[in-house]
Scaffold this motif. Sequence first.
Motif, short mmCIF file in Angstrom:
data_model
loop_
_atom_site.label_atom_id
_atom_site.label_comp_id
_atom_site.label_asym_id
_atom_site.label_seq_id
_atom_site.Cartn_x
_atom_site.Cartn_y
_atom_site.Cartn_z
N SER A 207 0.84 -1.20 0.00
CA SER A 207 0.00 0.00 0.00
C SER A 207 0.87 1.25 0.00
CB SER A 207 -0.91 0.03 1.23
OG SER A 207 -1.79 -1.08 1.24
N PRO A 208 0.45 2.29 -0.71
CA PRO A 208 1.24 3.53 -0.75
C PRO A 208 1.00 4.46 0.44
CG PRO A 208 -0.62 3.69 -2.25
CD PRO A 208 -0.64 2.30 -1.69
N CYS A 209 -0.11 4.31 1.15
CA CYS A 209 -0.47 5.24 2.23
C CYS A 209 -0.44 4.54 3.59
CB CYS A 209 -1.85 5.83 2.00
SG CYS A 209 -2.00 6.74 0.44
N ILE A 210 0.05 5.22 4.61
CA ILE A 210 0.18 4.63 5.94
C ILE A 210 -1.20 4.34 6.54
CG2 ILE A 210 0.27 6.84 7.15
CD1 ILE A 210 2.24 3.59 7.94
N GLU A 211 -2.22 5.13 6.16
CA GLU A 211 -3.57 4.85 6.68
C GLU A 211 -4.07 3.50 6.19
OE1 GLU A 211 -2.78 9.14 6.74
OE2 GLU A 211 -2.69 7.64 5.13
N GLN A 212 -3.75 3.16 4.94
CA GLN A 212 -4.11 1.82 4.42
C GLN A 212 -3.38 0.74 5.20
OE1 GLN A 212 -2.86 3.00 0.39
NE2 GLN A 212 -4.82 2.18 -0.34
N GLU A 232 9.47 -0.41 4.65
CA GLU A 232 9.56 0.55 3.54
C GLU A 232 10.87 0.27 2.81
OE1 GLU A 232 9.36 5.34 2.60
OE2 GLU A 232 9.86 4.66 4.62
#
Length: 276
Positions: A207-212, A232
């Motif tokens: 996933s590209p976003c930390i919230e995901q 990462e």
Amino acid sequence: MSFVEYGDTIKDGDTAIVFLGHESMFPVKVQHGTVTQTKYGVIRHSTDLIGKKYGSKVTCSKGGWVFILHPTPELWTMNLPHRTQILYSTDISIITMMLELKPGSIVCESGTGSGSLSHALIRTVAPTGHLYTVEFHQQRAEKAREEFREHGVEHLVTVTNQDVCKNGFGVSNIADAVFLDIPSPWEAIGHAKSALKAEGGRICSFSPCIEQVQRTCLAMEEYGFTEINTLEILLRVYNVRTISLQIPDLGKAAEDNSSTGFDSSNPSNQASAAVL
């Protein structure tokens, strides 16, 4: 020609990589009577490619030359037609390692996208393993099937066109590993668990976003997954260049020593100089 088995000779219908340089290459489907245009001139498939060995140096019509390379998942990643954003070799390598894949492994993947990771997974699990890949978009799924057939790996992969978050992977209790690259991976964790073998397995979500990432990790905990960690991966390319530095003028040591009465042959002088 197959992406998982090396072939020595270029044949009609093969997918080959035309290599002009490290920053310039492209794939071509070899066909009788077809020509390919390059900045060095024309490549005639019938006379310049078919029957030649992979790795051959081919002279184009303008006198320049190119190399014709056998396709690999790594070269395909660098040259494939982009239908979606893709994973590159840096991420693919760590994913393959963390999923503990090997020949004979059964893997479930969603979504298929442009097939960059899919080709690497197929090469890793061949010749006795299998990839079950799910793609939500119908045209992308059909194009992936076509490419797998052209690349000689269709017997190692099953492409399904459906929503993995609602319908799962279409298999149960057979997978050694599951990979998710979808907008809401937390919605597919339950289906991923159902696809894994009863004794367990490994799951990776990209996933590209930390919230995901946060929501997916919470879902994994809910479904009983353990040893959850987040990585990462950053690639740093070193730029090596030559620079010229001015040589500093440190004076003439011999003249300085003689002017102060320093005798280098005297051991006591040497010892005192070392202490100072």
